[in-house]
Write a protein that holds these residues in place. Structure first.
Motif, PDB file in Angstrom:
ATOM      1  N   ALA A 103       0.892  -1.157   0.034  1.00 10.29           N
ATOM      2  CA  ALA A 103      -0.080   0.057   0.144  1.00 10.29           C
ATOM      3  C   ALA A 103       0.800   1.129  -0.054  1.00 10.29           C
ATOM      4  N   ALA A 104       1.745   1.067   0.625  1.00 10.50           N
ATOM      5  CA  ALA A 104       2.801   2.284   0.771  1.00 10.50           C
ATOM      6  C   ALA A 104       3.441   2.564  -0.496  1.00 10.50           C
ATOM      7  N   SER A 105       3.644   1.379  -1.454  1.00 10.80           N
ATOM      8  CA  SER A 105       4.323   1.712  -2.519  1.00 10.80           C
ATOM      9  C   SER A 105       3.288   2.381  -3.787  1.00 10.80           C
ATOM     10  N   LEU A 106       2.264   1.837  -3.532  1.00 14.16           N
ATOM     11  CA  LEU A 106       1.037   2.147  -4.410  1.00 14.16           C
ATOM     12  C   LEU A 106       0.680   3.784  -4.023  1.00 14.16           C
ATOM     13  N   ARG A 107       0.963   4.310  -2.530  1.00 10.99           N
ATOM     14  CA  ARG A 107       0.888   5.768  -2.466  1.00 10.99           C
ATOM     15  C   ARG A 107       1.897   6.577  -3.046  1.00 10.99           C
ATOM     16  N   GLN A 108       3.073   6.023  -3.189  1.00  8.11           N
ATOM     17  CA  GLN A 108       4.290   6.602  -3.887  1.00  8.11           C
ATOM     18  C   GLN A 108       3.936   6.755  -5.428  1.00  8.11           C
ATOM     19  N   LEU A 109       2.916   6.026  -6.067  1.00  4.29           N
ATOM     20  CA  LEU A 109       2.459   6.169  -7.215  1.00  4.29           C
ATOM     21  C   LEU A 109       1.526   7.298  -7.221  1.00  4.29           C
ATOM     22  N   GLY A 110       0.977   7.669  -6.366  1.00  6.00           N
ATOM     23  CA  GLY A 110      -0.037   8.925  -6.232  1.00  6.00           C
ATOM     24  C   GLY A 110      -1.486   8.207  -6.055  1.00  6.00           C
ATOM     25  N   LEU A 111      -1.557   6.823  -5.596  1.00  6.24           N
ATOM     26  CA  LEU A 111      -2.837   6.599  -5.036  1.00  6.24           C
ATOM     27  C   LEU A 111      -3.012   6.625  -3.631  1.00  6.24           C
ATOM     28  N   HIS A 112      -3.244   8.036  -3.193  1.00  7.76           N
ATOM     29  CA  HIS A 112      -3.325   8.539  -2.020  1.00  7.76           C
ATOM     30  C   HIS A 112      -4.275   8.061  -1.019  1.00  7.76           C
ATOM     31  N   ARG A 113      -5.204   7.069  -1.461  1.00  7.81           N
ATOM     32  CA  ARG A 113      -6.030   6.733  -0.583  1.00  7.81           C
ATOM     33  C   ARG A 113      -5.882   5.003  -0.474  1.00  7.81           C
ATOM     34  N   ALA A 114      -4.753   4.596  -1.010  1.00  6.06           N
ATOM     35  CA  ALA A 114      -4.331   3.058  -0.845  1.00  6.06           C
ATOM     36  C   ALA A 114      -3.876   2.733   0.796  1.00  6.06           C
ATOM     37  N   THR A 115      -4.568   1.587   1.141  1.00  8.72           N
ATOM     38  CA  THR A 115      -4.350   1.159   2.446  1.00  8.72           C
ATOM     39  C   THR A 115      -4.236  -0.457   2.466  1.00  8.72           C
ATOM     40  N   ASP A 116      -4.395  -0.752   3.748  1.00 12.44           N
ATOM     41  CA  ASP A 116      -4.272  -2.373   3.746  1.00 12.44           C
ATOM     42  C   ASP A 116      -5.328  -2.783   4.696  1.00 12.44           C
ATOM     43  N   LEU A 117      -5.483  -4.037   4.535  1.00  9.47           N
ATOM     44  CA  LEU A 117      -6.433  -4.953   5.592  1.00  9.47           C
ATOM     45  C   LEU A 117      -5.668  -5.195   6.781  1.00  9.47           C
ATOM     46  N   VAL A 118      -6.007  -4.926   8.026  1.00  2.04           N
ATOM     47  CA  VAL A 118      -5.318  -5.329   9.133  1.00  2.04           C
ATOM     48  C   VAL A 118      -5.407  -6.926   9.232  1.00  2.04           C
ATOM     49  N   GLY A 119      -4.437  -7.578   9.427  1.00  3.41           N
ATOM     50  CA  GLY A 119      -4.817  -9.088   9.683  1.00  3.41           C
ATOM     51  C   GLY A 119      -4.720  -9.770   8.439  1.00  3.41           C
ATOM     52  N   GLY A 120      -4.828  -9.319   7.255  1.00  4.29           N
ATOM     53  CA  GLY A 120      -4.885  -9.817   6.052  1.00  4.29           C
ATOM     54  C   GLY A 120      -6.185 -10.559   5.704  1.00  4.29           C
ATOM     55  N   PHE A 121      -5.844 -11.530   4.971  1.00  2.00           N
ATOM     56  CA  PHE A 121      -6.858 -12.589   4.710  1.00  2.00           C
ATOM     57  C   PHE A 121      -7.291 -13.549   5.721  1.00  2.00           C
ATOM     58  N   GLN A 122      -6.405 -13.943   6.825  1.00  2.72           N
ATOM     59  CA  GLN A 122      -6.527 -14.795   7.838  1.00  2.72           C
ATOM     60  C   GLN A 122      -7.744 -13.985   8.928  1.00  2.72           C
ATOM     61  N   ALA A 123      -7.460 -12.592   8.855  1.00  2.62           N
ATOM     62  CA  ALA A 123      -8.469 -11.922   9.832  1.00  2.62           C
ATOM     63  C   ALA A 123      -9.722 -11.818   9.072  1.00  2.62           C
ATOM     64  N   TRP A 124      -9.843 -11.736   7.715  1.00  2.00           N
ATOM     65  CA  TRP A 124     -11.039 -11.624   7.215  1.00  2.00           C
ATOM     66  C   TRP A 124     -11.903 -13.202   7.325  1.00  2.00           C
ATOM     67  N   ARG A 125     -11.203 -14.006   7.201  1.00  2.00           N
ATOM     68  CA  ARG A 125     -11.922 -15.298   7.487  1.00  2.00           C
ATOM     69  C   ARG A 125     -12.219 -15.545   8.755  1.00  2.00           C
ATOM     70  N   ALA A 126     -11.388 -15.219   9.839  1.00  2.00           N
ATOM     71  CA  ALA A 126     -11.755 -15.272  11.132  1.00  2.00           C
ATOM     72  C   ALA A 126     -12.948 -14.558  11.384  1.00  2.00           C
ATOM     73  N   ALA A 127     -13.181 -13.526  10.686  1.00  2.00           N
ATOM     74  CA  ALA A 127     -14.251 -12.653  11.028  1.00  2.00           C
ATOM     75  C   ALA A 127     -15.501 -13.137  10.669  1.00  2.00           C
ATOM     76  N   GLY A 128     -15.540 -14.297   9.873  1.00  2.00           N
ATOM     77  CA  GLY A 128     -16.570 -15.093   9.107  1.00  2.00           C
ATOM     78  C   GLY A 128     -17.166 -14.400   7.991  1.00  2.00           C
ATOM     79  N   LEU A 129     -16.493 -13.392   7.486  1.00  2.00           N
ATOM     80  CA  LEU A 129     -16.863 -12.821   5.880  1.00  2.00           C
ATOM     81  C   LEU A 129     -16.604 -13.662   5.008  1.00  2.00           C
ATOM     82  N   PRO A 130     -17.088 -13.676   3.806  1.00  2.00           N
ATOM     83  CA  PRO A 130     -17.380 -14.561   2.883  1.00  2.00           C
ATOM     84  C   PRO A 130     -16.092 -15.028   2.056  1.00  2.00           C
ATOM     85  N   VAL A 131     -15.903 -16.140   1.908  1.00  2.41           N
ATOM     86  CA  VAL A 131     -14.771 -16.804   1.020  1.00  2.41           C
ATOM     87  C   VAL A 131     -15.335 -17.689   0.297  1.00  2.41           C
TER      88      VAL A 131
END
Length: 133
Positions: A103-131
């Motif tokens: 995400a930091a690399s994308l920001r260097q390209l000017g994508l000023h709203r780029a960010t990332d997901l705390v905990g990544g895919f594993q956190a997504w799955r643990a939260a019971g979100l669709p997979v």
């Protein structure tokens, strides 16, 4: 006059510095933003992890080594989704480390709203979100 080289930093310090500039999102927030059309979820996990654990429905899969080329709105190899520098991109890796650097690399390209997901895919799955398999 030559300036002194910068002192090297370890990966933990670099990660901490990078994250200071990111408005990182939790899984439920990322899901809501994607469903509302307010964010593009981008999965940068490598194929073996996607095959093993599944995919986030609707997420764009872009290998990490292609990320900047595919999401640069000015790039000749951009994807159709790379519409503007104002695009809110949420980068997703396996556990939320590599995605911060990406995400930091994308920001260097000017994508000023780029960010990332705390905990990544594993956190997504643990939260019971669709997979999807």
């Amino acid at each position: 006059m030559t300036s002194a080289p910068e002192q090297p930093v370890g990966i933990d310090e670099l990660l901490e510095r990078v994250r200071e500039d990111l408005d990182r999102v939790e899984p439920a927030e990322a899901d809501e933003a994607a469903r509302a059309g307010e964010a593009l979820l981008v999965d940068i996990r490598y194929a073996a992890l996607r095959d093993r654990d599944g995919l986030i429905p609707g997420a764009l899969v872009v290998e990490r080594n292609e990320l900047e080329w595919r999401l640069d709105p000015q790039g000749s190899h951009r994807l159709p989704e790379a519409t503007s520098h104002d695009l809110r991109v949420v980068v997703i890796c396996n556990e939320g480390y590599a995605s911060s650097l990406a995400a930091a690399s994308l920001r260097q390209l000017g994508l000023h709203r780029a960010t990332d997901l705390v905990g990544g895919f594993q956190a997504w799955r643990a939260a019971g979100l669709p997979v999807a398999s």
